[in-house]
Design a protein around this motif. Structure first.
Motif, PDB file in Angstrom:
ATOM      1  N   TYR A  30    -114.352  -6.027  61.560  1.00 14.52           N
ATOM      2  CA  TYR A  30    -114.211  -5.422  60.239  1.00 14.52           C
ATOM      3  C   TYR A  30    -115.535  -5.319  59.490  1.00 14.52           C
ATOM      4  O   TYR A  30    -115.665  -4.556  58.545  1.00 14.52           O
ATOM      5  CB  TYR A  30    -113.122  -6.089  59.395  1.00 14.52           C
ATOM      6  CG  TYR A  30    -113.323  -7.498  58.891  1.00 14.52           C
ATOM      7  CD1 TYR A  30    -114.330  -7.817  57.987  1.00 14.52           C
ATOM      8  CD2 TYR A  30    -112.439  -8.511  59.259  1.00 14.52           C
ATOM      9  CE1 TYR A  30    -114.480  -9.105  57.495  1.00 14.52           C
ATOM     10  CE2 TYR A  30    -112.584  -9.809  58.768  1.00 14.52           C
ATOM     11  CZ  TYR A  30    -113.604 -10.103  57.885  1.00 14.52           C
ATOM     12  OH  TYR A  30    -113.752 -11.371  57.399  1.00 14.52           O
ATOM     13  N   TYR A  33    -116.728  -1.744  59.043  1.00 17.99           N
ATOM     14  CA  TYR A  33    -116.117  -0.908  58.004  1.00 17.99           C
ATOM     15  C   TYR A  33    -116.698  -1.238  56.623  1.00 17.99           C
ATOM     16  O   TYR A  33    -116.974  -0.345  55.822  1.00 17.99           O
ATOM     17  CB  TYR A  33    -114.589  -1.098  58.008  1.00 17.99           C
ATOM     18  CG  TYR A  33    -114.001  -0.627  59.305  1.00 17.99           C
ATOM     19  CD1 TYR A  33    -113.774   0.733  59.533  1.00 17.99           C
ATOM     20  CD2 TYR A  33    -113.703  -1.519  60.335  1.00 17.99           C
ATOM     21  CE1 TYR A  33    -113.268   1.188  60.742  1.00 17.99           C
ATOM     22  CE2 TYR A  33    -113.200  -1.075  61.552  1.00 17.99           C
ATOM     23  CZ  TYR A  33    -112.988   0.278  61.743  1.00 17.99           C
ATOM     24  OH  TYR A  33    -112.506   0.731  62.951  1.00 17.99           O
ATOM     25  N   GLY A  95    -107.668   7.762  56.415  1.00 14.93           N
ATOM     26  CA  GLY A  95    -108.595   7.410  57.515  1.00 14.93           C
ATOM     27  C   GLY A  95    -109.329   8.634  58.025  1.00 14.93           C
ATOM     28  O   GLY A  95    -110.556   8.628  58.217  1.00 14.93           O
ATOM     29  N   ASN A 123    -109.968   5.807  61.332  1.00  5.95           N
ATOM     30  CA  ASN A 123    -108.576   6.198  61.581  1.00  5.95           C
ATOM     31  C   ASN A 123    -108.073   5.606  62.893  1.00  5.95           C
ATOM     32  O   ASN A 123    -107.130   6.109  63.488  1.00  5.95           O
ATOM     33  CB  ASN A 123    -108.485   7.738  61.610  1.00  5.95           C
ATOM     34  CG  ASN A 123    -107.084   8.213  61.239  1.00  5.95           C
ATOM     35  OD1 ASN A 123    -106.419   7.598  60.416  1.00  5.95           O
ATOM     36  ND2 ASN A 123    -106.621   9.281  61.876  1.00  5.95           N
ATOM     37  N   SER A 124    -108.720   4.517  63.325  1.00  5.06           N
ATOM     38  CA  SER A 124    -108.396   3.953  64.636  1.00  5.06           C
ATOM     39  C   SER A 124    -107.152   3.067  64.567  1.00  5.06           C
ATOM     40  O   SER A 124    -107.160   2.019  63.905  1.00  5.06           O
ATOM     41  CB  SER A 124    -109.585   3.136  65.140  1.00  5.06           C
ATOM     42  OG  SER A 124    -109.176   2.293  66.183  1.00  5.06           O
ATOM     43  N   GLU A 125    -106.118   3.501  65.267  1.00  5.09           N
ATOM     44  CA  GLU A 125    -104.884   2.701  65.308  1.00  5.09           C
ATOM     45  C   GLU A 125    -105.130   1.417  66.095  1.00  5.09           C
ATOM     46  O   GLU A 125    -104.654   0.345  65.731  1.00  5.09           O
ATOM     47  CB  GLU A 125    -103.745   3.515  65.939  1.00  5.09           C
ATOM     48  CG  GLU A 125    -102.410   2.830  65.804  1.00  5.09           C
ATOM     49  CD  GLU A 125    -101.237   3.758  66.158  1.00  5.09           C
ATOM     50  OE1 GLU A 125    -100.480   3.385  67.070  1.00  5.09           O
ATOM     51  OE2 GLU A 125    -101.101   4.826  65.536  1.00  5.09           O
ATOM     52  N   THR A 127    -107.738  -0.386  66.287  1.00  5.42           N
ATOM     53  CA  THR A 127    -108.474  -1.415  65.535  1.00  5.42           C
ATOM     54  C   THR A 127    -107.805  -1.771  64.222  1.00  5.42           C
ATOM     55  O   THR A 127    -107.677  -2.939  63.866  1.00  5.42           O
ATOM     56  CB  THR A 127    -109.909  -0.928  65.233  1.00  5.42           C
ATOM     57  OG1 THR A 127    -110.489  -0.480  66.462  1.00  5.42           O
ATOM     58  CG2 THR A 127    -110.765  -2.031  64.668  1.00  5.42           C
ATOM     59  N   LEU A 128    -107.361  -0.746  63.475  1.00  2.00           N
ATOM     60  CA  LEU A 128    -106.883  -0.982  62.103  1.00  2.00           C
ATOM     61  C   LEU A 128    -105.365  -0.997  61.978  1.00  2.00           C
ATOM     62  O   LEU A 128    -104.830  -1.136  60.881  1.00  2.00           O
ATOM     63  CB  LEU A 128    -107.467   0.084  61.160  1.00  2.00           C
ATOM     64  CG  LEU A 128    -108.991   0.090  61.030  1.00  2.00           C
ATOM     65  CD1 LEU A 128    -109.460   1.284  60.224  1.00  2.00           C
ATOM     66  CD2 LEU A 128    -109.493  -1.192  60.367  1.00  2.00           C
ATOM     67  N   LYS A 130    -101.197   0.409  62.642  1.00  2.00           N
ATOM     68  CA  LYS A 130    -100.407   1.632  62.411  1.00  2.00           C
ATOM     69  C   LYS A 130    -100.673   2.192  61.014  1.00  2.00           C
ATOM     70  O   LYS A 130    -101.154   1.493  60.122  1.00  2.00           O
ATOM     71  CB  LYS A 130     -98.927   1.313  62.576  1.00  2.00           C
ATOM     72  CG  LYS A 130     -98.558   0.991  64.027  1.00  2.00           C
ATOM     73  CD  LYS A 130     -97.139   1.447  64.342  1.00  2.00           C
ATOM     74  CE  LYS A 130     -96.896   1.565  65.828  1.00  2.00           C
ATOM     75  NZ  LYS A 130     -96.976   0.296  66.535  1.00  2.00           N
ATOM     76  N   GLU A 133    -100.061   0.150  57.491  1.00  2.00           N
ATOM     77  CA  GLU A 133    -100.966  -0.965  57.155  1.00  2.00           C
ATOM     78  C   GLU A 133    -102.430  -0.511  57.112  1.00  2.00           C
ATOM     79  O   GLU A 133    -103.226  -1.014  56.307  1.00  2.00           O
ATOM     80  CB  GLU A 133    -100.769  -2.149  58.111  1.00  2.00           C
ATOM     81  CG  GLU A 133    -100.884  -1.820  59.576  1.00  2.00           C
ATOM     82  CD  GLU A 133    -100.097  -2.794  60.462  1.00  2.00           C
ATOM     83  OE1 GLU A 133    -100.756  -3.575  61.159  1.00  2.00           O
ATOM     84  OE2 GLU A 133     -98.849  -2.752  60.438  1.00  2.00           O
ATOM     85  N   ARG A 134    -102.762   0.453  57.975  1.00  3.64           N
ATOM     86  CA  ARG A 134    -104.132   1.002  57.974  1.00  3.64           C
ATOM     87  C   ARG A 134    -104.447   1.614  56.609  1.00  3.64           C
ATOM     88  O   ARG A 134    -105.471   1.325  56.000  1.00  3.64           O
ATOM     89  CB  ARG A 134    -104.256   2.042  59.085  1.00  3.64           C
ATOM     90  CG  ARG A 134    -105.615   2.670  59.222  1.00  3.64           C
ATOM     91  CD  ARG A 134    -105.759   3.407  60.530  1.00  3.64           C
ATOM     92  NE  ARG A 134    -105.083   4.687  60.583  1.00  3.64           N
ATOM     93  CZ  ARG A 134    -104.076   4.990  61.385  1.00  3.64           C
ATOM     94  NH1 ARG A 134    -103.598   4.072  62.218  1.00  3.64           N
ATOM     95  NH2 ARG A 134    -103.509   6.185  61.372  1.00  3.64           N
ATOM     96  N   ASN A 135    -103.518   2.434  56.114  1.00  3.39           N
ATOM     97  CA  ASN A 135    -103.722   3.106  54.820  1.00  3.39           C
ATOM     98  C   ASN A 135    -103.811   2.096  53.679  1.00  3.39           C
ATOM     99  O   ASN A 135    -104.620   2.244  52.762  1.00  3.39           O
ATOM    100  CB  ASN A 135    -102.591   4.106  54.544  1.00  3.39           C
ATOM    101  CG  ASN A 135    -102.677   5.305  55.482  1.00  3.39           C
ATOM    102  OD1 ASN A 135    -103.694   5.485  56.153  1.00  3.39           O
ATOM    103  ND2 ASN A 135    -101.636   6.112  55.545  1.00  3.39           N
TER     104      ASN A 135
END
Length: 509
Positions: A30, A33, A95, A123-125, A127-128, A130, A133-135
């Protein structure tokens, strides 16, 4: 003028932003990012301040404002600013919107930012997680960064931004344990290396395993005018991106940092040969296993592949091919082959390189017989992230005039500060090492000047303990004195017992 923002305030907000990810994904991931978002915020705030300045100066004349902005260090359009991303923070495609903004930034600044963000995917599923939760994570990240103002008029010195970036990298490295050591060398160790290689104006400075670039920046900082050329190479894509951003945030716009495996694919070349450098520093991965895999070629069975000197077109391993499981001397030989006439090189290595046998012994013998080794410095244990093993610094020089090697043992107590998880070198410790190296003479229990013949007599074994006797003898025990002390204590005890008995009698007990 707005109220100044301090380093402390910036660091606090950045560390809060890290809480968004903590516990969800690994800190060694992380960090990419957060550090990228810091870079975007810095570029955006810089751009915003310039827009305000030029709007005032040219009285709102759009054409003149745009012409002036086009001449700036970095060019942004509205869709690649932080403010635009923040306005889209609740968008279900946030993302992808960030990725597109990064792409635009690269395209608008191809000379500088080309490829900087290619290894970082917001926008990596994988790593970040679904979309939902990513958003949520990305929204929180944008909201945290929105609390931060990085406009030059508010921050004051640009160094503050570079220092904040450096602070975060160091915090992440300590958080990430073993993985932390892969992208960051503790700053006081970097400072030591920088002072040992003594870069001069117009030098080319090189780090073949440059991580996030902090060691290179420390070396560049040794030259007051900053008139040096910086070169680095890094194998990990995300770390390579961090190194480029690190350079820009420290005001170094012309660093040449390449992405690739330095051993099998060195990318700093001149006329098809390895480029030469006046100052080389490195903290290569300790005893890298399978270091030669990049030489194997297509369809080669990894297990059966055996590295041979003839497979390297740059002929770096003619003094000997290091063992498959220990790449230390592969990096050392690469650096020695990249060293200019009268060049200086300082590298951190595990102690095993000083005494291990077989091919490593042959390489060591060649290096010593060619009179390239200048000094060996033993460092305290537990200085590095994720490994407690003690390391050493080896200093090499081209065209040496001397026929001795200086050994320094700076590992004993009193030569460092003990930390809870990690030991630290202090300014006083660094100064002592540098002064001993510059003095280049034997100092009782600290350094020893060995002749090449002595080293040869030791079968080219460079184990520091063979040369520097740092053993502190304990004072001899005076048995007469001990015996007298025991008699005195017994007498005292007998007196106390007599007094106690008298008191108890008085009390009728």
């Amino acid at each position: 003028m707005s109220e100044q923002v301090t380093s402390q305030q910036i660091n606090t907000i950045l560390w809060q932003a890290a809480d968004t990810f903590r516990g969800k994904i690994d800190s060694s991931t992380y960090k990419d990012y957060i550090l990228t978002m810091l870079f975007i915020k810095y570029l955006s705030d810089l751009y915003k301040e310039h827009v305000e300045e030029y709007t005032k100066r040219y009285d709102g004349d759009k054409q003149r404002i745009e012409r002036a902005l086009a001449r700036e260090r970095f060019v942004l359009d509205e869709l690649s600013t932080f403010d635009y991303l923040y306005s889209k923070r609740t968008d279900s495609e946030i993302g992808e919107i960030i990725n597109k903004a990064l792409e635009r930034l690269e395209n608008e600044n191809t000379g500088k930012l080309r490829g900087v963000f290619r290894n970082i995917d917001f926008n990596s599923e994988a790593t970040l997680g679904k979309a939902k939760e990513r958003n949520a994570m990305l929204r929180a990240l944008l909201e945290d960064f929105n609390k931060l103002t990085l406009k030059p008029s508010v921050v004051g010195s640009e160094d503050i931004i570079g220092d904040a970036y450096q602070f975060m990298i160091e915090r992440f490295a300590s958080d990430a344990g073993k993985k932390g050591g892969e992208f960051f060398t503790p700053s006081m160790v970097s400072e030591l290396l920088a002072r040992l290689v003594k870069p001069k104006e117009n030098d080319r400075i090189y780090d073949p395993t440059c991580g996030s670039g902090s060691l290179l920046i420390k070396v560049a900082n040794q030259v007051p005018s900053k008139k040096v050329a910086i070169y680095g190479q890094e194998r990990n894509g995300q770390t390579h991106s961090l190194a480029l951003m690190n350079m820009y945030l420290h005001g170094i716009d012309d660093a040449k940092i390449e992405w690739g495996d330095t051993l099998s694919n060195p990318l700093h070349l001149e006329d098809g040969k390895l480029m030469k450098f006046q100052a080389i520093v490195a903290n290569p991965p300790f005893s890298l296993d399978k270091w030669a895999m990049g030489f194997a070629g297509e369809g080669n069975n990894d297990e059966k592949f055996k590295m041979e000197a003839s497979l390297d077109q740059y002929r770096r391993f003619e003094w000997g091919v290091p063992p498959t499981s220990k790449g230390d001397y592969a990096f050392v030989q690469h650096m020695l082959y990249s060293l200019a006439e009268n060049g200086r090189m300082a590298t951190i290595l595990p102690h095993g390189v000083l005494f291990r046998g077989s091919s490593e012994e042959k390489i060591r013998q060649q290096i010593i017989e060619m009179n390239l080794l200048d000094a060996v410095i033993g460092l305290p244990a537990n200085l590095f992230y994720g490994t407690g093993i003690p390391a050493c610094v080896m200093i090499f020089k081209k065209n040496r005039k001397r026929n001795e090697v200086l050994f320094i043992d700076a590992s004993s107590e009193g030569n460092y500060e003990k930390g809870k998880n990690q030991n630290n070198l202090r300014e006083i410790d660094i100064r002592r090492i540098v002064e001993a190296y510059e003095g280049y003479e034997s100092i009782e229990k600290y350094s020893y000047l060995a002749t090449l013949n002595e080293i040869k007599d030791n079968s080219y074994n460079l184990n520091i303990a063979r040369y520097v006797d740092s053993f502190e003898e304990e004072e001899e025990i005076d048995m007469k004195m001990v015996k007298q002390n025991i008699i005195d204590i017994k007498r005292e005890l007998s007196n106390v017992e007599t007094e106690l008995e008298a008191i108890l009698n008085e009390l009728g007990l």
